[in-house]
Enzyme design. Structure first.
Site, PDB file in Angstrom:
ATOM      1  N   ASP A 660      46.573  62.996  61.426  1.00 46.81           N
ATOM      2  CA  ASP A 660      45.179  62.265  61.323  1.00 46.81           C
ATOM      3  C   ASP A 660      44.856  62.573  59.869  1.00 46.81           C
ATOM      4  OD1 ASP A 660      42.914  61.217  63.356  1.00 46.81           O
ATOM      5  OD2 ASP A 660      42.027  62.797  61.762  1.00 46.81           O
ATOM      6  N   HIS A 673      35.507  49.675  53.250  1.00 46.36           N
ATOM      7  CA  HIS A 673      36.688  49.232  54.064  1.00 46.36           C
ATOM      8  C   HIS A 673      37.735  49.056  53.248  1.00 46.36           C
ATOM      9  CE1 HIS A 673      34.727  50.390  57.900  1.00 46.36           C
ATOM     10  NE2 HIS A 673      33.385  49.476  57.585  1.00 46.36           N
ATOM     11  N   GLU A 703      43.041  56.010  62.048  1.00 49.29           N
ATOM     12  CA  GLU A 703      43.777  56.733  60.788  1.00 49.29           C
ATOM     13  C   GLU A 703      44.573  57.780  61.439  1.00 49.29           C
ATOM     14  OE1 GLU A 703      39.754  58.641  61.989  1.00 49.29           O
ATOM     15  OE2 GLU A 703      40.516  56.703  61.749  1.00 49.29           O
TER      16      GLU A 703
END
Length: 785
Positions: A660, A673, A703
């Site tokens: 992660d 973004h 993610e």
């Protein structure tokens, strides 16, 4: 003297002991020598014909002899590789006991020497496939366009190992005999070179135009590199799906094994039992290229060949006298003599009756009127002398209106298009002039309405001694047949138009595998001209290899399977175009039957390149993540299930990592973004570069990423994960020249024996990831540690 007496006694004792020891040694040696002599007295000499040359034949049969010596308890076998001449000498001397040779040599030896019957028949092994038969191969150089069939061997130089060889000479000569070629009379020269290898060498170095060898030799020399690829071609190829080698001849039984009469019957039984017990998977059998031995084969086919060709031992006619004929066919001779006498007397009576009889015109008229064909006769000037009823009905006239009239001016005076038909061009007039028989298709004219109708016409001249006195004209109305032919022609043109206008590729082959037709669509897709394909084997032109370049055996080709089994086949395959590129196709292969007999195969195919590309694209869309190009969560879980199934079978260590990206939301909020997407793609590229070829990584969330490490222990997985966190920490991630710091948290686990489902592994990795994030991020945590 008293002093030396004990010493003398002691020396005498020692001398006696030494002499006793020497006697025992001599006695033991005698026993040992007798035992050895007794073993060697049971030695059997095994003679083998050196068809491959002495060295290679010895290498082939030495393992067999080693096997026999390992299983026989009362006999010892010695191997002797000999030429046929030496074998005959040893058989004549009685110095050989067991023999194996080719069937024709066995027949010759059996006729010259007293032999027992065949003990067993050899079964050869080629790549583990048994072969009970042998055959001959006829080879010539690939560039010899003047040699394409058996008849082309007439007047050529032929090399053969030996005239006594079945697979290397007699089988080929029998095929040539059936084709009308007599060997050696019809050859320029026949050279005997001793071995199969030398026969091929004579072909390659130009001493011979054609080489005879037995089956399997060509394939062996190709494997050894002695014979260059595509340097030779096979003549009179035989189609035999059950035989592993290429052939030019019929098949004949393999080599027999036989014993000489002087061999003890008990030893023969032992050897036969040992031969029959040899298994194909025995290492010595595999080393020898022998599948085993079977019961004696029927060598009648070999005898028939030798008798037909009058080859030894059937090259000499037996002495036969009139007395032998009388003793053998006494009753038949008497019967024939009586029959000939009766026939002679009847012939005299018939001649006498013929000379006395007159021509029976009524009988002739009845015969003439009973014919289904139209028949009329003419004299030398073409005037009609007789006509039967069938002719008058077809011509719509009467005999009264025809007899004595010129036949050409009555019903043969104009062509179908109305042009005048000259006398000089009339076939009846031409036959009356030159006396030649003519058979042709013509047109006659009906007398009632002047309509033309087609006929098959036969004009036969009549002679009186050497002079032409007239002609007989026979004809039949073929109006219905002409209509059928025109309809067939129309249908043929229609079918050709359909074939040429079809968008699918279509071609056909005959039962020899040669292309009989191919349409323009097929030629366009494949990039060939019709001349390059018609009359050739399509498999060798555009179906000869797999997409990876490996050979495509013809016996696995769906077209070949339909040709052999007569069953329709539909499948996906590929062709090779003229540029050597693989072309994916959908095939439908159907057998062609005429009168319930298969005469060929038709192949319809479509180019499915775009369909395959679309399928690949769809697979990519359903298995990969659009942004990073990594595999998606669904495909990762599928691969995890496969690896979990493998783990349950083999218990090979397998690790799973959950990753992660730390504070990724802040990256989106701070840099936008677009920057976040750039970071995700760069991280995916780093992950791909870090993993092994056997590893499997995927994006399983926004993610979140997952990594599957097959054949990896937990400790090695932890080392890999720590190196990865370091690489991420030190890597440069940027967007619009702005550096973006990035770290990653990793949870690590491995598969347990107690796991019942792959989701249990994934859940542990998730919990370990959660611990890594709770512990401060930018670290690796292993589950349970």
């Amino acid at each position: 003297m008293d002093t030396f007496a004990p010493q003398l006694r002691w020396r005498a004792v020692k001398l006696s002991a030494v002499m006793l020891w020497l006697i025992l040694c001599v006695f033991s040696s005698s026993l040992l020598f007798a035992s050895v002599s007794n073993d060697r007295s049971n030695t059997l000499h095994f003679g083998v014909f050196s068809y491959l040359g002495d060295e290679q034949t010895y290498q082939k049969f030495a393992p067999l002899v080693e096997y026999l010596n390992s299983v026989l308890e009362d006999e010892w076998i010695e191997l002797h590789v000999l030429s046929q001449e030496k074998l005959n000498e040893r058989i004549s001397e009685g110095s050989i006991d067991i023999v194996t040779t080719n069937p024709t040599h066995f027949l010759v030896a059996r006729s010259q020497f007293p032999l027992t019957g065949v003990i067993a028949t050899l079964v050869q092994s080629y790549d583990g496939v048994p072969s009970h038969y042998l055959g001959g191969v006829i080879l010539t150089l690939a560039h010899r366009d003047d040699i394409g069939s058996l008849r082309d061997i007439h007047g050529k130089v032929v090399a053969t190992p030996s005239r006594d060889n079945l697979g290397g000479y007699r089988a080929q000569v029998y095929e040539l005999h059936l084709a009308g070629i007599r060997v050696p009379d019809d050859l320029s020269a026949l050279i005997e070179v001793g071995t199969h290898r030398e026969s091929v060498r004579a072909l390659l170095d130009g001493r011979a135009d054609v080489a005879f060898v037995r089956d399997g030799i060509m394939e062996q020399l190709l494997r050894e590199g002695f014979l260059p690829e595509r340097s030779i071609k096979l003549l009179n190829a035989q189609i035999n799906a059950d035989f592993i080698h290429k052939l030019s001849t019929r098949l004949y039984p393999e080599w027999p094994v036989f014993a000489l009469p002087h061999v003890d019957e008990r030893a023969v039984r032992h050897i036969a039992a040992a031969l029959f017990s040899l298994d194909s998977d025995n290492p010595l059998a595999m080393q020898a290229g022998i599948y085993g031995f079977t019961v004696p084969a029927d060598y009648q086919a070999v005898e028939t060949l030798s008798r037909t060709l009058r080859l030894p031992p059937y090259d000499q006619l037996p002495d036969f006298t009139l007395k032998d004929a009388w003793q053998r066919w006494q009753f038949l001779i008497i019967f024939v003599a009586v029959a000939v006498s009766i026939i002679f007397l009847l012939s005299l009576g018939l001649v006498w009756l013929w000379r006395k009889a007159h021509v029976d015109r009524d009988r002739f008229g009845t015969l003439l009127q009973g014919l289904g064909e139209g028949v009329y006769g003419t004299d030398k000037e073409g005037r009609c002398t007789f006509i039967n009823e069938a002719a008058t009905q077809m011509l719509q006239t009467s005999s009264k209106a025809v007899l004595g009239k010129d036949q050409h001016s009555l019903f043969h005076h104009h062509y179908q298009d109305g042009r005048f038909y000259p006398y000089s061009e009339c076939p009846i007039t031409q036959t009356l002039n030159d006396g030649r028989k003519r058979e042709l298709r013509e047109w006659f004219i009906r007398q009632d309405d002047g309509r033309h109708f087609p006929v098959d016409l036969t004009v036969t001249p009549l002679f009186n001694k050497d002079s032409i006195v007239g002609a007989v004209v026979a004809f039949s109305d073929i109006t219905r047949r002409v209509k059928v032919e025109e309809e067939n022609k129309r249908l043929t043109q229609y079918n050709r138009m359909l074939l040429e206008s079809a968008g699918d590729g279509i071609y056909g082959i005959d039962m020899h595998g040669k292309c009989t037709f191919i349409n323009p669509a097929a030629l366009k897709m494949l990039g060939f001209n019709a001349e390059e394909v018609l009359g050739q084997d399509p498999h060798q032109i555009f179906h000869y290899c797999y997409p990876d370049g490996s050979d495509y055996p013809s016996h696995k080709c769906p077209v070949h399977l339909t040709k052999m089994k007569g069953v329709e086949t539909e499948c996906e395959d590929h062709f090779i175009n003229s540029e050597g590129e693989s072309l994916p196709v959908h095939l439908k292969v159907s057998p062609i039957f005429e009168d319930q007999a298969q005469v060929g195969v038709v192949v319809v195919f479509q180019n499915i390149t775009e369909q395959k590309a679309l399928q690949a694209r769809l697979i990519t869309l359903t298995t990969t993540d659009d942004l990073t190009g990594l595999y998606n969560r669904r495909y990762f879980q599928k691969q995890l299930s496969k690896e979990f199934a493998r783990f349950q079978r083999s218990f090979a260590e397998t690790a799973v990592l959950m990753l992660d990206l730390d504070f990724f939301k802040q990256i989106n909020d701070t840099y936008g973004h677009a920057a976040g997407d750039k970071v995700l793609k760069d991280f995916a590229e780093l992950l791909l570069n870090a993993q092994r070829n056997s590893d499997f990584c995927a994006r399983v969330g926004g993610e979140e990423f997952a990594l599957l490490l097959p054949d990896t222990s937990l400790s090695h997985a932890l080392s890999f994960a720590n190196r990865l966190t370091k690489q991420v920490r030190e890597a440069v991630f940027s967007f619009n020249d702005k550096r973006i710091p990035l770290t990653v948290s990793i949870g690590c686990t491995h598969m347990y024996i107690d796991d019942s489902h792959p989701d249990m592994v994934l859940a542990r990795a998730d919990r370990a990831l959660y611990q890594a994030k709770e512990s401060g991020r930018d670290r690796v945590v292993a589950y349970g540690q």
